[in-house]
Design a protein around this motif. Sequence first.
Motif, PDB file in Angstrom:
ATOM      1  N   GLU A  35      48.303  33.290  50.048  1.00  0.00           N
ATOM      2  CA  GLU A  35      48.982  34.584  50.064  1.00  0.00           C
ATOM      3  C   GLU A  35      48.174  35.636  50.809  1.00  0.00           C
ATOM      4  O   GLU A  35      48.699  36.697  51.128  1.00  0.00           O
ATOM      5  N   VAL A  36      46.868  35.370  51.099  1.00  0.00           N
ATOM      6  CA  VAL A  36      46.018  36.390  51.728  1.00  0.00           C
ATOM      7  C   VAL A  36      46.546  36.767  53.108  1.00  0.00           C
ATOM      8  O   VAL A  36      46.699  37.960  53.350  1.00  0.00           O
ATOM      9  N   PRO A  37      47.019  35.999  54.008  1.00  0.00           N
ATOM     10  CA  PRO A  37      46.504  34.713  54.452  1.00  0.00           C
ATOM     11  C   PRO A  37      45.408  34.928  55.478  1.00  0.00           C
ATOM     12  O   PRO A  37      45.433  35.890  56.237  1.00  0.00           O
ATOM     13  N   LEU A  49      30.885  32.538  51.377  1.00  0.00           N
ATOM     14  CA  LEU A  49      31.244  33.773  52.077  1.00  0.00           C
ATOM     15  C   LEU A  49      30.870  34.995  51.245  1.00  0.00           C
ATOM     16  O   LEU A  49      30.300  35.966  51.775  1.00  0.00           O
ATOM     17  N   ILE A  50      31.155  34.952  49.953  1.00  0.00           N
ATOM     18  CA  ILE A  50      30.795  36.080  49.078  1.00  0.00           C
ATOM     19  C   ILE A  50      29.277  36.227  49.022  1.00  0.00           C
ATOM     20  O   ILE A  50      28.741  37.341  49.082  1.00  0.00           O
ATOM     21  N   ARG A 108      36.373  41.229  56.983  1.00  0.00           N
ATOM     22  CA  ARG A 108      37.611  41.955  56.669  1.00  0.00           C
ATOM     23  C   ARG A 108      38.239  41.495  55.352  1.00  0.00           C
ATOM     24  O   ARG A 108      38.971  42.256  54.724  1.00  0.00           O
ATOM     25  N   VAL A 109      37.967  40.258  54.922  1.00  0.00           N
ATOM     26  CA  VAL A 109      38.633  39.741  53.723  1.00  0.00           C
ATOM     27  C   VAL A 109      37.700  39.467  52.549  1.00  0.00           C
ATOM     28  O   VAL A 109      38.172  39.163  51.456  1.00  0.00           O
ATOM     29  N   ARG A 112      38.404  41.060  49.196  1.00  0.00           N
ATOM     30  CA  ARG A 112      39.551  40.447  48.512  1.00  0.00           C
ATOM     31  C   ARG A 112      39.160  39.122  47.868  1.00  0.00           C
ATOM     32  O   ARG A 112      39.608  38.789  46.775  1.00  0.00           O
ATOM     33  N   LEU A 113      38.307  38.366  48.541  1.00  0.00           N
ATOM     34  CA  LEU A 113      37.840  37.095  47.984  1.00  0.00           C
ATOM     35  C   LEU A 113      37.021  37.335  46.716  1.00  0.00           C
ATOM     36  O   LEU A 113      37.164  36.610  45.725  1.00  0.00           O
ATOM     37  N   ALA A 114      36.193  38.363  46.733  1.00  0.00           N
ATOM     38  CA  ALA A 114      35.405  38.706  45.546  1.00  0.00           C
ATOM     39  C   ALA A 114      36.327  39.150  44.408  1.00  0.00           C
ATOM     40  O   ALA A 114      36.086  38.815  43.239  1.00  0.00           O
ATOM     41  N   ALA A 115      37.388  39.870  44.741  1.00  0.00           N
ATOM     42  CA  ALA A 115      38.354  40.289  43.710  1.00  0.00           C
ATOM     43  C   ALA A 115      39.020  39.069  43.090  1.00  0.00           C
ATOM     44  O   ALA A 115      39.191  38.998  41.865  1.00  0.00           O
TER      45      ALA A 115
END
Length: 166
Positions: A35-37, A49-50, A108-109, A112-115
């Motif tokens: 859904e990110v995508p 990545l985080i 940029r994402v 959102r990944l951490a969220a």
Amino acid sequence: MTVDNTPDPTERSRWRPLRLLQAAMDADIARIYAEVPVEGLKPSFVMELIRLHAHGPMTITELAESVQRTHSAISQKVAAMRAAGLVRTTAGADARSKKVTLTAKASRVVDRLAAEWRAAEAAIAEIEAEIPYPLSRVVTDIEEVLRRKSFHDRIAEKLAEDVAWE
């Protein structure tokens, strides 16, 4: 049945339900990422990545130690993340090492990944609160038992008793 009339031992498994549960949960996380995508993003890349976002560029060795994986596994993962345009590598302090850095695409994402990571951990805590014996406690208890006698030693003892292993 095999030729010697013993049942196929792979038809019974105490581990399979855990693996299937983890696969189902991982599939649900993958649906969230879809859904990110972000093209090329795989759920298996997210921790690294985080970690790179939080701690800055690292060598492959430092990243492997940070996420408790082997150098080989992280080297392969970094190659896949580089192919997906999520990280870049540069020469490290010596000729044998490489520094791994997030690309602009990953930067940029990554918030959102951490969220999502925090949301997944909160969902797991919620699930654990609904069951009488939380998985995190099971893992801790199993680790304690394995400190007393390793899984390897337990398997080796069972094999020593099995004529098929001779």
